[in-house]
Scaffold this motif. Structure first.
Motif, PDB file in Angstrom:
ATOM      1  N   VAL A 174       0.846  -1.180   0.000  1.00 41.54           N
ATOM      2  CA  VAL A 174       0.000   0.000   0.000  1.00 41.54           C
ATOM      3  C   VAL A 174       0.883   1.231   0.000  1.00 41.54           C
ATOM      4  CG1 VAL A 174      -1.807   1.202   1.268  1.00 41.54           C
ATOM      5  CG2 VAL A 174      -1.730  -1.285   1.263  1.00 41.54           C
ATOM      6  N   GLN A 175       0.589   2.159  -0.870  1.00 38.08           N
ATOM      7  CA  GLN A 175       1.442   3.318  -1.062  1.00 38.08           C
ATOM      8  C   GLN A 175       0.726   4.606  -0.652  1.00 38.08           C
ATOM      9  OE1 GLN A 175       4.523   2.854  -1.923  1.00 38.08           O
ATOM     10  NE2 GLN A 175       4.435   0.720  -2.516  1.00 38.08           N
ATOM     11  N   ASN A 176       1.421   5.698  -0.748  1.00 35.97           N
ATOM     12  CA  ASN A 176       0.935   6.992  -0.272  1.00 35.97           C
ATOM     13  C   ASN A 176       0.858   7.997  -1.432  1.00 35.97           C
ATOM     14  OD1 ASN A 176       0.443   9.302   1.309  1.00 35.97           O
ATOM     15  ND2 ASN A 176       2.639   9.713   1.372  1.00 35.97           N
ATOM     16  N   ALA A 177      -0.075   8.965  -1.317  1.00 32.00           N
ATOM     17  CA  ALA A 177      -0.176   9.986  -2.363  1.00 32.00           C
ATOM     18  C   ALA A 177      -1.041  11.140  -1.897  1.00 32.00           C
ATOM     19  CB  ALA A 177      -0.774   9.394  -3.643  1.00 32.00           C
ATOM     20  N   HIS A 178      -0.976  12.271  -2.643  1.00 34.55           N
ATOM     21  CA  HIS A 178      -1.937  13.343  -2.416  1.00 34.55           C
ATOM     22  C   HIS A 178      -3.115  13.114  -3.335  1.00 34.55           C
ATOM     23  CE1 HIS A 178       0.067  14.827  -6.050  1.00 34.55           C
ATOM     24  NE2 HIS A 178      -1.015  15.536  -6.237  1.00 34.55           N
ATOM     25  N   MET A 179      -4.143  13.953  -3.232  1.00 34.95           N
ATOM     26  CA  MET A 179      -5.405  13.604  -3.857  1.00 34.95           C
ATOM     27  C   MET A 179      -5.993  14.710  -4.728  1.00 34.95           C
ATOM     28  SD  MET A 179      -6.553  11.921  -0.361  1.00 34.95           S
ATOM     29  CE  MET A 179      -5.255  12.997   0.310  1.00 34.95           C
ATOM     30  N   THR A 180      -6.661  14.280  -5.833  1.00 34.71           N
ATOM     31  CA  THR A 180      -7.526  15.147  -6.624  1.00 34.71           C
ATOM     32  C   THR A 180      -8.869  14.438  -6.748  1.00 34.71           C
ATOM     33  OG1 THR A 180      -6.687  14.140  -8.660  1.00 34.71           O
ATOM     34  CG2 THR A 180      -5.564  16.121  -7.875  1.00 34.71           C
TER      35      THR A 180
ATOM     36  N   PRO B 239      -0.862  13.051   2.563  1.00 37.48           N
ATOM     37  CA  PRO B 239       0.335  12.518   1.886  1.00 37.48           C
ATOM     38  C   PRO B 239       1.335  11.895   2.849  1.00 37.48           C
ATOM     39  CG  PRO B 239      -0.219  14.688   1.051  1.00 37.48           C
ATOM     40  CD  PRO B 239      -1.086  14.466   2.251  1.00 37.48           C
ATOM     41  N   GLU B 240       1.211  12.206   4.136  1.00 39.30           N
ATOM     42  CA  GLU B 240       2.121  11.637   5.122  1.00 39.30           C
ATOM     43  C   GLU B 240       1.744  10.210   5.505  1.00 39.30           C
ATOM     44  OE1 GLU B 240       4.808  13.359   5.930  1.00 39.30           O
ATOM     45  OE2 GLU B 240       4.036  14.866   4.534  1.00 39.30           O
ATOM     46  N   MET B 241       0.548   9.760   5.115  1.00 36.80           N
ATOM     47  CA  MET B 241       0.117   8.407   5.469  1.00 36.80           C
ATOM     48  C   MET B 241       0.878   7.359   4.665  1.00 36.80           C
ATOM     49  SD  MET B 241      -4.020   8.677   5.597  1.00 36.80           S
ATOM     50  CE  MET B 241      -4.896   9.608   6.835  1.00 36.80           C
ATOM     51  N   THR B 242       1.012   6.178   5.256  1.00 39.19           N
ATOM     52  CA  THR B 242       1.478   4.999   4.538  1.00 39.19           C
ATOM     53  C   THR B 242       0.632   3.815   4.968  1.00 39.19           C
ATOM     54  OG1 THR B 242       3.123   4.468   6.230  1.00 39.19           O
ATOM     55  CG2 THR B 242       3.855   5.835   4.363  1.00 39.19           C
ATOM     56  N   ASP B 243       0.638   2.772   4.150  1.00 35.77           N
ATOM     57  CA  ASP B 243      -0.065   1.519   4.473  1.00 35.77           C
ATOM     58  C   ASP B 243      -1.536   1.740   4.816  1.00 35.77           C
ATOM     59  OD1 ASP B 243       2.321   0.000   4.173  1.00 35.77           O
ATOM     60  OD2 ASP B 243       2.931   0.633   6.174  1.00 35.77           O
ATOM     61  N   LEU B 244      -2.204   2.545   4.016  1.00 33.28           N
ATOM     62  CA  LEU B 244      -3.609   2.859   4.266  1.00 33.28           C
ATOM     63  C   LEU B 244      -4.503   1.695   3.879  1.00 33.28           C
ATOM     64  CD1 LEU B 244      -5.976   4.789   4.871  1.00 33.28           C
ATOM     65  CD2 LEU B 244      -5.818   5.544   2.481  1.00 33.28           C
TER      66      LEU B 244
ATOM     67  N   THR C  49     -17.327  -1.413   3.283  1.00 29.78           N
ATOM     68  CA  THR C  49     -16.418  -1.086   2.187  1.00 29.78           C
ATOM     69  C   THR C  49     -15.000  -1.014   2.729  1.00 29.78           C
ATOM     70  OG1 THR C  49     -16.812   1.286   2.543  1.00 29.78           O
ATOM     71  CG2 THR C  49     -18.117   0.184   0.830  1.00 29.78           C
ATOM     72  N   THR C  50     -14.060  -1.474   1.914  1.00 29.59           N
ATOM     73  CA  THR C  50     -12.639  -1.412   2.261  1.00 29.59           C
ATOM     74  C   THR C  50     -11.907  -0.759   1.105  1.00 29.59           C
ATOM     75  OG1 THR C  50     -12.846  -3.463   3.530  1.00 29.59           O
ATOM     76  CG2 THR C  50     -10.618  -2.726   3.003  1.00 29.59           C
ATOM     77  N   TRP C  51     -11.139   0.290   1.411  1.00 26.55           N
ATOM     78  CA  TRP C  51     -10.475   1.110   0.398  1.00 26.55           C
ATOM     79  C   TRP C  51      -8.967   0.981   0.576  1.00 26.55           C
ATOM     80  CZ3 TRP C  51     -14.201   3.491  -2.621  1.00 26.55           C
ATOM     81  CH2 TRP C  51     -15.485   3.560  -2.071  1.00 26.55           C
ATOM     82  N   THR C  52      -8.270   0.615  -0.492  1.00 23.54           N
ATOM     83  CA  THR C  52      -6.813   0.459  -0.422  1.00 23.54           C
ATOM     84  C   THR C  52      -6.177   0.891  -1.737  1.00 23.54           C
ATOM     85  OG1 THR C  52      -6.921  -1.837  -1.216  1.00 23.54           O
ATOM     86  CG2 THR C  52      -6.919  -1.513   1.165  1.00 23.54           C
ATOM     87  N   ALA C  53      -4.882   1.174  -1.673  1.00 25.08           N
ATOM     88  CA  ALA C  53      -4.072   1.338  -2.887  1.00 25.08           C
ATOM     89  C   ALA C  53      -3.061   0.206  -2.875  1.00 25.08           C
ATOM     90  CB  ALA C  53      -3.371   2.689  -2.895  1.00 25.08           C
ATOM     91  N   GLN C  54      -2.908  -0.460  -3.991  1.00 28.64           N
ATOM     92  CA  GLN C  54      -2.049  -1.635  -4.042  1.00 28.64           C
ATOM     93  C   GLN C  54      -1.113  -1.564  -5.244  1.00 28.64           C
ATOM     94  OE1 GLN C  54      -4.776  -4.981  -3.867  1.00 28.64           O
ATOM     95  NE2 GLN C  54      -4.820  -4.875  -1.644  1.00 28.64           N
ATOM     96  N   LYS C  55       0.036  -2.189  -5.076  1.00 27.82           N
ATOM     97  CA  LYS C  55       1.015  -2.233  -6.158  1.00 27.82           C
ATOM     98  C   LYS C  55       1.350  -3.683  -6.480  1.00 27.82           C
ATOM     99  CE  LYS C  55       5.440  -1.114  -5.587  1.00 27.82           C
ATOM    100  NZ  LYS C  55       6.704  -0.330  -5.484  1.00 27.82           N
ATOM    101  N   LEU C  56       1.364  -3.987  -7.763  1.00 25.62           N
ATOM    102  CA  LEU C  56       1.734  -5.314  -8.232  1.00 25.62           C
ATOM    103  C   LEU C  56       3.144  -5.252  -8.813  1.00 25.62           C
ATOM    104  CD1 LEU C  56       1.358  -8.204  -9.382  1.00 25.62           C
ATOM    105  CD2 LEU C  56       0.101  -7.184 -11.278  1.00 25.62           C
ATOM    106  N   ASP C  57       4.058  -5.943  -8.178  1.00 24.06           N
ATOM    107  CA  ASP C  57       5.418  -6.091  -8.700  1.00 24.06           C
ATOM    108  C   ASP C  57       5.562  -7.500  -9.261  1.00 24.06           C
ATOM    109  OD1 ASP C  57       6.942  -4.174  -6.047  1.00 24.06           O
ATOM    110  OD2 ASP C  57       6.515  -3.577  -8.105  1.00 24.06           O
ATOM    111  N   LEU C  58       5.904  -7.609 -10.530  1.00 25.82           N
ATOM    112  CA  LEU C  58       6.122  -8.905 -11.151  1.00 25.82           C
ATOM    113  C   LEU C  58       7.614  -9.159 -11.250  1.00 25.82           C
ATOM    114  CD1 LEU C  58       5.103 -11.420 -12.618  1.00 25.82           C
ATOM    115  CD2 LEU C  58       5.052 -10.087 -14.730  1.00 25.82           C
TER     116      LEU C  58
ATOM    117  N   ALA D  38      -5.997   1.299  -7.543  1.00 30.91           N
ATOM    118  CA  ALA D  38      -6.899   1.577  -6.434  1.00 30.91           C
ATOM    119  C   ALA D  38      -7.821   0.370  -6.328  1.00 30.91           C
ATOM    120  CB  ALA D  38      -7.703   2.840  -6.703  1.00 30.91           C
ATOM    121  N   LYS D  39      -8.197   0.027  -5.095  1.00 23.81           N
ATOM    122  CA  LYS D  39      -9.027  -1.172  -4.901  1.00 23.81           C
ATOM    123  C   LYS D  39     -10.140  -0.886  -3.911  1.00 23.81           C
ATOM    124  CE  LYS D  39      -8.776  -6.164  -4.151  1.00 23.81           C
ATOM    125  NZ  LYS D  39      -9.246  -6.535  -2.825  1.00 23.81           N
TER     126      LYS D  39
END
Length: 268
Positions: free
Chosen positions: A17-23, A172-177, A199-208, A226-227
């Protein structure tokens, strides 16, 4: 119960799970998994061919374990991988992307069966017709869905989530949301008067990554998502069977609640 993505390629896949600012972009949710779960206080008969009753074709495989009261039916229908699982007191129907051959093309990995709302509409039409033929009394019903949206970066994944999450100030300071919340929905169809609406809201990254062993692994690609996980269900505390005539109406209400979440975001 079902993982976001599984793939074996003599290597590994990592999620974070990663971090970011929002629009406020529009979220193009896609259907990663669509599932309905039916619960009973009476044993489901494993001799029933639920797969053919639902889809009008025979499953590709059917495995029975009579001593355990378990049956698993699997098949490919209209580009979806369909699994029907029977345990003594629970019956599950799951639509997900079909299994894929190993590939080094991370962008080519199929992660959905199509746009979330249209696929949910097709799924619900099948389920609502099929459930009327189930004779086993039901004490609880649930819809469980997983929706994903491709993002160009971890920042964009958080931007997408921010468009839907209303009751959480994401920094933006959050991590592992991982944000999970149950906003109950009222209904006049149940004596209890409500559905659980999780509802469960997460951001996920797939590394192959690929390699013959952990020491020789080479990263070959990355995708960000986004998931959204949805679990809408009738109260677990109920012990009396639901009125049979009400079950299609209950499921129809549940499906509409899921559509509303996908289209309008968190029901805060």
């Amino acid at each position: 119960m079902y993982t976001f993505l599984t793939l074996a390629l003599n290597g590994r896949i990592n999620f974070s799970v990663q971090n970011a600012h929002m629009t406020k972009p529009v979220i193009p949710w896609a259907a990663h998994a669509l599932q309905v779960a039916l619960f009973s206080n009476t044993v489901f008969p494993i001799g029933e061919n639920y797969f053919s009753a639902l889809l009008g074709v025979e499953p590709d495989t059917s495995e029975d374990r009579p001593r355990e009261g378990v049956r698993t039916q699997v098949g490919a229908v209209d580009g979806a991988h369909v699994q029907i699982g029977i345990t003594p007191l629970r019956l599950d129907v799951v639509f997900s992307p079909p299994p894929q051959a190993a590939s080094l093309d991370v962008e080519g990995i199929r992660t959905s069966i199509g746009p979330f709302v249209p696929e949910l509409r097709k799924f619900s039409n099948l389920i609502l017709k099929w459930v009327e033929g189930i004779d086993t009394p039901l004490v609880r019903v649930a819809f469980i869905g997983a929706a994903i949206a491709d993002a160009a970066s971890r920042e964009e994944a958080y931007d997408l989530l921010a468009n839907s999450v209303k009751s959480l100030a994401v920094s933006p300071e959050m991590t592992d949301l991982v944000y999970r919340v149950n906003w109950r929905a009222t209904t006049s169809t149940l004596t209890e008067g409500f559905f659980n609406r999780l509802t469960t809201w997460t951001a996920q990254k797939l590394d192959l990554s690929a390699g013959f062993n952990p020491q020789s692994v080479v990263k070959v690609g990355t995708r960000n998502f986004a998931k959204l996980d949805i679990d809408i269900n009738t109260p677990a505390e109920r012990r009396d069977p639901l009125p049979r005539a009400d079950i299609p109406k209950l499921l129809s209400e549940i499906f509409e609640l899921a559509v509303d979440i996908a289209e309008h975001g968190e029901p805060a």
